[in-house]
Design a protein around this motif. Structure first.
Motif, PDB file in Angstrom:
ATOM      1  N   LEU A  94       0.839  -1.211   0.000  1.00  0.00           N
ATOM      2  CA  LEU A  94       0.000   0.000   0.000  1.00  0.00           C
ATOM      3  C   LEU A  94       0.874   1.260   0.000  1.00  0.00           C
ATOM      4  O   LEU A  94       0.657   2.181  -0.802  1.00  0.00           O
ATOM      5  N   SER A  95       1.887   1.272   0.873  1.00  0.00           N
ATOM      6  CA  SER A  95       2.771   2.444   0.969  1.00  0.00           C
ATOM      7  C   SER A  95       3.526   2.665  -0.328  1.00  0.00           C
ATOM      8  O   SER A  95       3.612   3.793  -0.825  1.00  0.00           O
ATOM      9  N   ALA A  96       4.070   1.581  -0.893  1.00  0.00           N
ATOM     10  CA  ALA A  96       4.868   1.715  -2.121  1.00  0.00           C
ATOM     11  C   ALA A  96       4.023   2.282  -3.252  1.00  0.00           C
ATOM     12  O   ALA A  96       4.450   3.197  -3.967  1.00  0.00           O
ATOM     13  N   ASN A  97       2.803   1.742  -3.385  1.00  0.00           N
ATOM     14  CA  ASN A  97       1.950   2.218  -4.484  1.00  0.00           C
ATOM     15  C   ASN A  97       1.475   3.642  -4.265  1.00  0.00           C
ATOM     16  O   ASN A  97       1.404   4.432  -5.202  1.00  0.00           O
ATOM     17  N   GLU A  98       1.153   3.972  -2.995  1.00  0.00           N
ATOM     18  CA  GLU A  98       0.719   5.350  -2.701  1.00  0.00           C
ATOM     19  C   GLU A  98       1.852   6.338  -2.970  1.00  0.00           C
ATOM     20  O   GLU A  98       1.647   7.381  -3.584  1.00  0.00           O
ATOM     21  N   LEU A  99       3.043   5.994  -2.493  1.00  0.00           N
ATOM     22  CA  LEU A  99       4.198   6.888  -2.673  1.00  0.00           C
ATOM     23  C   LEU A  99       4.530   7.092  -4.146  1.00  0.00           C
ATOM     24  O   LEU A  99       4.786   8.204  -4.595  1.00  0.00           O
ATOM     25  N   MET A 100       4.472   5.982  -4.876  1.00  0.00           N
ATOM     26  CA  MET A 100       4.838   6.025  -6.288  1.00  0.00           C
ATOM     27  C   MET A 100       3.937   6.973  -7.071  1.00  0.00           C
ATOM     28  O   MET A 100       4.388   7.685  -7.966  1.00  0.00           O
ATOM     29  N   ARG A 101       2.663   7.009  -6.684  1.00  0.00           N
ATOM     30  CA  ARG A 101       1.702   7.831  -7.438  1.00  0.00           C
ATOM     31  C   ARG A 101       1.944   9.320  -7.275  1.00  0.00           C
ATOM     32  O   ARG A 101       1.348  10.126  -7.970  1.00  0.00           O
ATOM     33  N   TRP A 102       2.798   9.679  -6.323  1.00  0.00           N
ATOM     34  CA  TRP A 102       3.077  11.101  -6.118  1.00  0.00           C
ATOM     35  C   TRP A 102       4.062  11.649  -7.132  1.00  0.00           C
ATOM     36  O   TRP A 102       4.296  12.849  -7.203  1.00  0.00           O
ATOM     37  N   ASP A 103       4.648  10.760  -7.916  1.00  0.00           N
ATOM     38  CA  ASP A 103       5.443  11.221  -9.049  1.00  0.00           C
ATOM     39  C   ASP A 103       4.580  11.024 -10.304  1.00  0.00           C
ATOM     40  O   ASP A 103       4.160   9.909 -10.613  1.00  0.00           O
ATOM     41  N   ASN A 104       4.301  12.128 -11.018  1.00  0.00           N
ATOM     42  CA  ASN A 104       3.405  12.054 -12.172  1.00  0.00           C
ATOM     43  C   ASN A 104       3.930  11.149 -13.276  1.00  0.00           C
ATOM     44  O   ASN A 104       3.169  10.674 -14.105  1.00  0.00           O
ATOM     45  N   ASP A 105       5.231  10.915 -13.275  1.00  0.00           N
ATOM     46  CA  ASP A 105       5.835  10.103 -14.342  1.00  0.00           C
ATOM     47  C   ASP A 105       6.017   8.636 -13.948  1.00  0.00           C
ATOM     48  O   ASP A 105       6.726   7.901 -14.628  1.00  0.00           O
ATOM     49  N   TYR A 106       5.381   8.223 -12.863  1.00  0.00           N
ATOM     50  CA  TYR A 106       5.668   6.883 -12.361  1.00  0.00           C
ATOM     51  C   TYR A 106       5.345   5.791 -13.375  1.00  0.00           C
ATOM     52  O   TYR A 106       6.032   4.763 -13.444  1.00  0.00           O
ATOM     53  N   GLN A 107       4.317   6.023 -14.200  1.00  0.00           N
ATOM     54  CA  GLN A 107       3.949   4.985 -15.169  1.00  0.00           C
ATOM     55  C   GLN A 107       5.005   4.835 -16.269  1.00  0.00           C
ATOM     56  O   GLN A 107       5.167   3.761 -16.842  1.00  0.00           O
TER      57      GLN A 107
END
Lengths: 220, 262
Positions: free
Chosen positions: A13-26
């Motif tokens: 949960l933490s990893a996915n939440e944190l990752m989404r805070w960078d707009n370029d994560y995808q």
């Protein structure tokens, strides 16, 4: 309640939440979509599997099954790293990998590109924690909180440096004071000699006492 | 779903006029299926939120444990039986990847529809098949799946032994079955607290959140009528499973049974 699954759930949960805070994560996830990475941490032999898709990471900690089931972790994932926990922090630096492998702190099986892409994902993600907290708490609390966190971080870093310097100096000073092996051997010899002379003196005193007692008996 | 050429299906062993349990009530065997269907038609829309509220979110940990015990890997064929709203399917879909396939199967079309919507909203479309099927007569070929999971579904099946035989048939040799189901608490103190919770609090929560007290009373009753850990393990062995074992979770409130087909 299985605590391992609770922890892996929280980590996921933490990893996915944190990752989404960078707009370029995808963009960083795209080369990993559909791939998987297994990590076995030594010396605990804890195995974690990471499954990547185009929008998230799934974390699984496979259970060791009883009886006739042998899990071959390396077969499950596209790439499997067996790494000593002390070498984890050095993994970000790709130049260190050969040295870690030579020192038996790292073993890589499978497609190395997966590990490289995961490393790129970890290095490229640009997460602004202050901005993240601003959305949840508001400007002032977020800046206060981050300011406090930075102060604590700086203090801990200062404390760490201070302890390292103190311990280093203490060791150098102690080294100067510590007796050399030759002096220790000499001291040990002197102690042996002293013990020998003490024993001789004790025996002589005993003999004198016995002689004195014999003379007193003769006088009587 | 194209794989509907079942070749050696075990027929349900129902006898006309025989009775079975529906919660604590005795009903005609033929009637149970439609009564269970009514329950799940009724709860389908609020199923996920009720699961979270009733278990305080712990059902997610139980399901995660099931997945961690499955040994699933890329390219495998997995059947999520009585999969309802697709919690296990979502995870399996990402693990098996584009070369594998997950079949979400449920006897109840309402539950299947909710699951289908949820998984599509999550962007999971490529490797998931949806099949409305009775666990007692699975419409799949012999030796077809690497893993079959059944989470909180077996206790609603009228003839559990037929369902286990059917699962055994569709599993590949070397495949494994994982049954996650409510079971018998291992401590009498916990059992008392659990009874109070499930017979008094649970129906009221069902009334409050899903406006359906009866379905949640059935849930509590059906849990008590379900075979305990050892009985279910024995049933799995009778169906042909080998290397069977079970793990109690949360003090035996739930148990994960495992068995292999060799």
């Amino acid at each position: 309640m299985p605590i391992t699954q609770l922890l892996s759930g929280a980590a996921e949960l933490s990893a996915n939440e944190l990752m989404r805070w960078d707009n370029d994560y995808q963009t960083y996830l795209a080369p990993l979509a559909g791939r998987s990475l297994g990590i076995t941490l030594l010396p605990m032999h804890l195995t974690v599997h990471l499954y990547f898709s185009d929008s998230r990471i799934d974390i699984s900690i496979p259970e060791t099954l009883p009886q006739n089931e042998i899990e071959v972790a390396a077969d499950i994932c596209d790439c499997h790293l067996t790494i000593h926990i002390s070498a984890l922090s050095e993994m970000r630096n790709a130049n260190q990998l050969t040295r870690l492998i030579k020192e038996d702190k790292l073993d890589i099986e499978g497609d190395l590109a997966v590990a490289q892409n995961v490393s790129a994902l970890a290095n490229n993600l640009d997460i602004d924690l202050t901005e993240m907290l601003t959305h949840k708490l508001g400007d002032v609390p977020a800046h206060t909180l981050m300011g406090g966190a930075n102060s604590i971080k700086n203090y801990v870093a200062y404390l760490k440096q201070h302890v390292e310097v103190t311990v280093g100096e203490a060791l150098i000073e102690e080294k100067r004071l510590v007796a050399s092996p030759l002096a220790l051997a000499h001291f040990s010899d002197e102690v042996t000699d002293t013990r020998y002379w003490c024993d001789r003196l004790t025996a002589r005193i005993q003999r004198l006492e016995q002689a004195q007692q014999a003379q007193q008996q003769d006088v009587k | 779903m194209s794989d509907n050429n079942a070749t050696s299906e075990t027929q349900p062993a129902s006898v006309a006029g025989s009775k079975t349990h529906f919660g604590f009530t005795q009903v005609d065997t033929e009637q149970k299926e439609s009564l269970v269907a009514d329950v799940f038609h009724s709860v389908a829309a609020k199923y996920d939120i009720m699961n979270d509220v009733m278990s305080m979110g712990i059902h997610r940990i139980w399901k995660r444990y099931t997945i961690d015990c499955s040994g699933a890997r890329k390219g495998q064929q997995i059947l999520d039986l009585a999969g309802g709203t697709g919690d296990l399917t979502a995870k399996f879909s990402r693990i098996v990847g584009p070369t594998g396939s997950v079949t979400l199967s449920d006897i109840n079309p309402s539950m299947l529809e909710v699951g289908k919507d949820k998984l599509r909203d999550m962007g999971l479309v490529d490797n998931i098949k949806y099949v409305e099927a009775n666990a007692e007569a699975l419409p799949f070929p012999d030796n077809h799946f690497d893993i079959v999971t059944m989470a909180f579904g077996l206790r609603n099946v009228t003839h559990k032994e037929n369902a286990l035989a059917s699962i055994y048939r569709v599993l590949k040799p070397g495949g494994r079955l994982l049954v996650l189901e409510f079971s018998k608490p291992t401590s009498s103190a916990l059992e008392k607290i659990y009874d109070t919770y499930s017979f008094h609090l649970l129906p009221k929560m069902g009334k409050l959140i899903a406006d359906d007290e009866d379905s949640y009373r059935y849930l509590a009753e059906s849990i008590r009528m379900h075979p305990d850990q050892d009985t279910l393990e024995q049933m799995m062995q009778t169906a042909g499973f080998e290397g069977t074992s079970y793990t109690n979770l949360t003090g035996g409130i739930v148990a994960l049974h495992r068995g292999f087909k060799y």
